[in-house]
Scaffold this motif. Structure first.
Motif, PDB file in Angstrom:
ATOM      1  N   UNK A   4      -7.028   7.174  -1.551  1.00 57.26           N
ATOM      2  CA  UNK A   4      -5.665   6.727  -1.861  1.00 57.26           C
ATOM      3  C   UNK A   4      -4.635   7.246  -0.859  1.00 57.26           C
ATOM      4  N   UNK A   5      -4.605   8.550  -0.543  1.00 56.55           N
ATOM      5  CA  UNK A   5      -3.602   9.009   0.423  1.00 56.55           C
ATOM      6  C   UNK A   5      -3.811   8.453   1.838  1.00 56.55           C
ATOM      7  N   UNK A   6      -5.056   8.104   2.173  1.00 59.35           N
ATOM      8  CA  UNK A   6      -5.317   7.573   3.507  1.00 59.35           C
ATOM      9  C   UNK A   6      -4.881   6.117   3.658  1.00 59.35           C
ATOM     10  N   UNK A   7      -5.120   5.312   2.641  1.00 61.86           N
ATOM     11  CA  UNK A   7      -4.870   3.882   2.750  1.00 61.86           C
ATOM     12  C   UNK A   7      -3.539   3.439   2.156  1.00 61.86           C
ATOM     13  N   UNK A   8      -2.933   4.241   1.315  1.00 62.72           N
ATOM     14  CA  UNK A   8      -1.696   3.834   0.657  1.00 62.72           C
ATOM     15  C   UNK A   8      -0.526   3.627   1.624  1.00 62.72           C
ATOM     16  N   UNK A   9      -0.271   4.531   2.577  1.00 65.34           N
ATOM     17  CA  UNK A   9       0.900   4.337   3.435  1.00 65.34           C
ATOM     18  C   UNK A   9       0.861   3.045   4.251  1.00 65.34           C
ATOM     19  N   UNK A  10      -0.321   2.586   4.627  1.00 61.84           N
ATOM     20  CA  UNK A  10      -0.430   1.361   5.416  1.00 61.84           C
ATOM     21  C   UNK A  10      -0.489   0.113   4.540  1.00 61.84           C
ATOM     22  N   UNK A  11      -0.618   0.286   3.233  1.00 59.85           N
ATOM     23  CA  UNK A  11      -0.754  -0.827   2.289  1.00 59.85           C
ATOM     24  C   UNK A  11      -1.858  -1.778   2.737  1.00 59.85           C
ATOM     25  N   UNK A  12      -2.999  -1.207   3.022  1.00 58.78           N
ATOM     26  CA  UNK A  12      -4.138  -1.957   3.546  1.00 58.78           C
ATOM     27  C   UNK A  12      -4.615  -2.964   2.508  1.00 58.78           C
ATOM     28  N   UNK A  13      -4.760  -4.193   2.937  1.00 61.59           N
ATOM     29  CA  UNK A  13      -5.261  -5.245   2.043  1.00 61.59           C
ATOM     30  C   UNK A  13      -6.780  -5.182   2.027  1.00 61.59           C
ATOM     31  N   UNK A  14      -7.343  -4.878   0.873  1.00 62.33           N
ATOM     32  CA  UNK A  14      -8.796  -4.887   0.733  1.00 62.33           C
ATOM     33  C   UNK A  14      -9.271  -6.345   0.720  1.00 62.33           C
ATOM     34  N   UNK A  15      -8.628  -7.149  -0.112  1.00 59.18           N
ATOM     35  CA  UNK A  15      -8.892  -8.592  -0.157  1.00 59.18           C
ATOM     36  C   UNK A  15      -7.537  -9.301  -0.150  1.00 59.18           C
ATOM     37  N   UNK A  16      -7.160  -9.871   1.007  1.00 66.25           N
ATOM     38  CA  UNK A  16      -5.874 -10.574   1.046  1.00 66.25           C
ATOM     39  C   UNK A  16      -5.976 -11.927   0.351  1.00 66.25           C
ATOM     40  N   UNK A  17      -5.055 -12.183  -0.516  1.00 66.24           N
ATOM     41  CA  UNK A  17      -5.029 -13.435  -1.251  1.00 66.24           C
ATOM     42  C   UNK A  17      -3.588 -13.737  -1.645  1.00 66.24           C
ATOM     43  N   UNK A  18      -3.265 -14.993  -1.710  1.00 67.46           N
ATOM     44  CA  UNK A  18      -1.932 -15.375  -2.128  1.00 67.46           C
ATOM     45  C   UNK A  18      -1.727 -15.211  -3.624  1.00 67.46           C
ATOM     46  N   UNK A  19      -2.818 -15.266  -4.391  1.00 68.20           N
ATOM     47  CA  UNK A  19      -2.721 -15.185  -5.847  1.00 68.20           C
ATOM     48  C   UNK A  19      -2.865 -13.746  -6.335  1.00 68.20           C
ATOM     49  N   UNK A  20      -3.898 -13.070  -5.892  1.00 66.62           N
ATOM     50  CA  UNK A  20      -4.180 -11.708  -6.355  1.00 66.62           C
ATOM     51  C   UNK A  20      -4.425 -10.820  -5.139  1.00 66.62           C
ATOM     52  N   UNK A  21      -3.353 -10.274  -4.615  1.00 68.20           N
ATOM     53  CA  UNK A  21      -3.408  -9.394  -3.450  1.00 68.20           C
ATOM     54  C   UNK A  21      -4.007  -8.061  -3.892  1.00 68.20           C
ATOM     55  N   UNK A  22      -5.157  -7.720  -3.350  1.00 72.64           N
ATOM     56  CA  UNK A  22      -5.861  -6.518  -3.785  1.00 72.64           C
ATOM     57  C   UNK A  22      -5.763  -5.455  -2.700  1.00 72.64           C
ATOM     58  N   UNK A  23      -5.067  -4.384  -3.014  1.00 68.76           N
ATOM     59  CA  UNK A  23      -4.958  -3.255  -2.097  1.00 68.76           C
ATOM     60  C   UNK A  23      -5.456  -1.997  -2.802  1.00 68.76           C
ATOM     61  N   UNK A  24      -5.325  -0.877  -2.120  1.00 72.97           N
ATOM     62  CA  UNK A  24      -5.871   0.369  -2.656  1.00 72.97           C
ATOM     63  C   UNK A  24      -5.150   0.797  -3.932  1.00 72.97           C
ATOM     64  N   UNK A  25      -3.883   0.436  -4.090  1.00 71.86           N
ATOM     65  CA  UNK A  25      -3.146   0.800  -5.309  1.00 71.86           C
ATOM     66  C   UNK A  25      -3.828   0.225  -6.542  1.00 71.86           C
ATOM     67  N   UNK A  26      -4.152  -1.036  -6.469  1.00 69.90           N
ATOM     68  CA  UNK A  26      -4.740  -1.693  -7.635  1.00 69.90           C
ATOM     69  C   UNK A  26      -6.171  -1.230  -7.891  1.00 69.90           C
ATOM     70  N   UNK A  27      -6.913  -0.960  -6.833  1.00 70.88           N
ATOM     71  CA  UNK A  27      -8.281  -0.458  -7.013  1.00 70.88           C
ATOM     72  C   UNK A  27      -8.253   0.917  -7.671  1.00 70.88           C
ATOM     73  N   UNK A  28      -7.415   1.817  -7.166  1.00 69.19           N
ATOM     74  CA  UNK A  28      -7.324   3.165  -7.749  1.00 69.19           C
ATOM     75  C   UNK A  28      -6.767   3.096  -9.170  1.00 69.19           C
ATOM     76  N   UNK A  29      -5.847   2.176  -9.429  1.00 66.02           N
ATOM     77  CA  UNK A  29      -5.325   2.009 -10.781  1.00 66.02           C
ATOM     78  C   UNK A  29      -6.439   1.663 -11.757  1.00 66.02           C
TER      79      UNK A  29
END
Length: 135
Positions: free
Chosen positions: A31-56
């Motif tokens: 989380x601390x490594x990927x959060x500042x860059x807001x890295x898209x794990x799976x980019x999508x227009x409907x459900x943008x999945x980044x590290x915030x949502x995975x850790x949540x």
């Protein structure tokens, strides 16, 4: 892409539910490594999945597995946390009209991550000392 995002959300939840200790350490390391860059794990227009949502969803699984309740009296003893929660409540009230979607899917899960991750990892004073040694 939406099906892959939903599948990864489900896998994250079950990872937290069935392997809580590993999931917590995975969360605290990534989380601390990927959060500042807001890295898209799976980019999508409907459900943008980044590290915030995975850790949540990982923390949601851990939290439901342990079935712990947050003891607000312990959390609210700290003045900085009181101020932070007051500020967060103020931001939520201001943002209700114009940014409700962002508020529900980003800001509130981040509050949950901040409170539950620390509460789950540090339960005793010995855990705190181990964590400080790592840092």
């Amino acid at each position: 892409m939406v099906a892959i995002s939903i599948g990864l959300i489900i896998v994250s939840f079950f990872f937290g539910y069935f392997l809580p200790k590993r999931a917590l350490w995975f969360s605290i390391l990534t989380f601390p490594l990927l959060y500042p860059a807001n890295v898209a794990i799976i980019p999508s227009g409907v459900l943008y999945l980044n590290i915030n949502r995975i850790v949540f969803f990982i923390l949601l699984g851990v939290y439901l597995k342990k079935q712990k309740r947050l003891n607000l009296s312990i959390i609210l003893n700290n003045g900085i946390i009181k101020l932070y929660l007051l500020f967060s409540f103020y931001i939520i009230v201001i943002s209700l009209n114009d940014r409700l979607i962002n508020l529900i899917f980003t800001y509130i899960p981040n509050l949950f991550i901040i409170i539950v991750l620390g509460f789950s990892l540090i339960q005793y004073e010995s855990d705190y000392k181990k964590f400080i040694k790592i840092l």
